[in-house]
Design an enzyme around this catalytic site. Structure first.
Site, PDB file in Angstrom:
ATOM      1  N   SER A 152      43.861  40.937  44.850  1.00  0.00           N
ATOM      2  CA  SER A 152      44.670  40.863  43.630  1.00  0.00           C
ATOM      3  C   SER A 152      44.882  39.419  43.171  1.00  0.00           C
ATOM      4  O   SER A 152      45.194  38.539  43.973  1.00  0.00           O
ATOM      5  CB  SER A 152      46.038  41.504  43.860  1.00  0.00           C
ATOM      6  OG  SER A 152      46.865  41.264  42.735  1.00  0.00           O
ATOM      7  N   LYS A 153      44.718  39.204  41.875  1.00  0.00           N
ATOM      8  CA  LYS A 153      44.948  37.867  41.315  1.00  0.00           C
ATOM      9  C   LYS A 153      46.361  37.736  40.761  1.00  0.00           C
ATOM     10  O   LYS A 153      46.756  36.670  40.281  1.00  0.00           O
ATOM     11  CB  LYS A 153      43.917  37.586  40.217  1.00  0.00           C
ATOM     12  CG  LYS A 153      42.488  37.586  40.761  1.00  0.00           C
ATOM     13  CD  LYS A 153      41.513  37.018  39.772  1.00  0.00           C
ATOM     14  CE  LYS A 153      40.089  37.098  40.281  1.00  0.00           C
ATOM     15  NZ  LYS A 153      39.864  36.437  41.572  1.00  0.00           N
ATOM     16  N   LYS A 204      49.803  54.100  39.301  1.00  0.00           N
ATOM     17  CA  LYS A 204      50.427  53.956  37.971  1.00  0.00           C
ATOM     18  C   LYS A 204      51.086  55.245  37.481  1.00  0.00           C
ATOM     19  O   LYS A 204      52.110  55.201  36.805  1.00  0.00           O
ATOM     20  CB  LYS A 204      49.397  53.462  36.954  1.00  0.00           C
ATOM     21  CG  LYS A 204      48.957  52.029  37.181  1.00  0.00           C
ATOM     22  CD  LYS A 204      48.002  51.564  36.099  1.00  0.00           C
ATOM     23  CE  LYS A 204      47.396  50.216  36.455  1.00  0.00           C
ATOM     24  NZ  LYS A 204      46.481  49.719  35.434  1.00  0.00           N
ATOM     25  N   GLY A 247      39.502  58.499  31.771  1.00  0.00           N
ATOM     26  CA  GLY A 247      40.455  58.499  32.884  1.00  0.00           C
ATOM     27  C   GLY A 247      41.709  57.729  32.491  1.00  0.00           C
ATOM     28  O   GLY A 247      41.985  57.511  31.299  1.00  0.00           O
ATOM     29  N   GLY A 248      42.459  57.310  33.494  1.00  0.00           N
ATOM     30  CA  GLY A 248      43.708  56.600  33.256  1.00  0.00           C
ATOM     31  C   GLY A 248      43.515  55.307  32.479  1.00  0.00           C
ATOM     32  O   GLY A 248      44.347  54.957  31.626  1.00  0.00           O
ATOM     33  N   MET A 264      36.490  46.636  30.925  1.00  0.00           N
ATOM     34  CA  MET A 264      37.916  46.428  31.207  1.00  0.00           C
ATOM     35  C   MET A 264      38.192  45.918  32.609  1.00  0.00           C
ATOM     36  O   MET A 264      39.332  45.589  32.928  1.00  0.00           O
ATOM     37  CB  MET A 264      38.695  47.719  30.935  1.00  0.00           C
ATOM     38  CG  MET A 264      38.900  47.886  29.431  1.00  0.00           C
ATOM     39  SD  MET A 264      39.644  49.432  28.903  1.00  0.00           S
ATOM     40  CE  MET A 264      40.892  49.701  30.086  1.00  0.00           C
ATOM     41  N   GLY A 312      36.976  41.931  31.767  1.00  0.00           N
ATOM     42  CA  GLY A 312      38.384  42.168  31.470  1.00  0.00           C
ATOM     43  C   GLY A 312      39.336  41.183  32.137  1.00  0.00           C
ATOM     44  O   GLY A 312      40.520  41.493  32.290  1.00  0.00           O
TER      45      GLY A 312
END
Ligand code: ATR
Length: 277
Positions: free
Chosen positions: A16-17, A67, A131-132, A217, A241
């Site tokens: 994760s950034k 999410k 999708g999401g 994305m 993205g």
């Protein structure tokens, strides 16, 4: 003064950034915050979230695969998260309740329009995936008033379902990949997870013109197959993205700190550190 506590919850989370992004934002305004990346086991999301806020945590970013669960446990959801059916931000409000919000859509639009200069208004837009990730950006895309918005998906029924849900917000169509036929698009957005397994959705290259712009994305290795495909078929421009990631984070930071960070310098910093790997 104690530092305000923030974190991102997800699984996987190792790459994760978000901690780097939020630390750079905080430095711009000399904000005293601490931001961690926490890997949450699939069954522990509710417990960990409760523990975080009970322990005085101020705000969470939520990433894959939580999410939807985040949306469900928020005491209140914004209009943006209600439309997306998902929350990527949870914030402890002054009354102690947890507010859910979704900044992914605004993140995409800001990256397209402000960073890349790719206006959406009046364009023929193709969104690939149902999708999401696709759901989260549909409403903000429609608000930009594209000339056409076609949503295609490998599983046609999911695209049809999504389009039906958003039909009263704007004009859009949906279906299987073969609905594309001989149609051409100015802006093509990949919202599938195909790139995670090194694949590109099986789409006709005839849908690209020399004026088409292509956006994935995601970023990093997962964005590479679609970006390569677009470049090989002479797209005018391609983008991953990374900017969307930074812009959704900037909107989260704004929700939490009421300050708008400069995103350009942060995108450049991340781009440089990715290239150095
Ligand atoms: P996310 O939250 O990332 O959108 P998701 O809800 O699992 O994840 O949706 C993944 C999307 O990528 C779906 O649109 C999926 O298509 P299906 O609905 O047909 O499964 C799409 N996808 C994944 N792998 C793909 C591939 N190899 N080719 C085309 N589409 C793919």
């Amino acid at each position: 003064m104690e530092k305000a506590q923030y974190a991102v919850f997800g699984n996987p989370i190792k790459h994760s950034k978000s901690p780097v992004i939020h630390t750079l934002f905080a430095q711009q305004y000399a904000q005293q915050i601490e931001y961690r990346a926490t890997r949450v086991e699939l069954d522990d999301f509710v417990l960990m979230t409760k523990r975080f806020f009970d322990g005085g945590g101020a705000g969470l970013n939520i990433t894959v695969p939580f999410k939807h669960e985040a949306f469900n446990i928020a005491h209140r959801n914004s209009e943006r998260s209600l439309l997306a059916g998902a929350a990527n931000v949870l914030t402890r409000a002054d009354d102690g309740l947890i507010d859910g919000d979704n900044t992914d859509g605004i993140g995409l639009i800001r990256d397209l329009i402000c960073n890349l200069g790719w206006a959406v208004q009046g364009l023929r837009v193709l969104l690939i995936g149902a999708g999401g990730a696709a759901r989260g950006v549909l409403e903000p895309l429609l608000q930009e008033r594209p000339r056409e918005l076609l949503v295609v998906n490998r599983t046609a029924a999911r695209a049809a379902e999504l389009v039906a849900e958003f039909a009263d917000i704007g004009s859009l169509e949906g279906g299987a990949f073969d609905v594309i036929g001989s149609r051409q698009f100015d802006l093509i957005i990949n919202a599938t997870s195909a790139g995670l397994s090194g694949a590109v959705p099986e789409l006709p290259s005839s849908m690209l013109t020399r004026r088409s712009r292509c956006y994935d994305m995601v970023y990093g290795a997962a964005a590479a197959p679609f970006m390569r495909w677009a470049a090989d078929h002479d797209a005018l421009a391609v983008s991953d993205g990374l900017g969307m990631l930074v812009e959704q984070a900037a909107e989260s930071f704004y929700l939490w700190r009421q300050l708008r960070p400069d995103t350009r310098s942060v995108i450049d910093h991340l781009r440089e550190s990715m290239e150095a790997v």
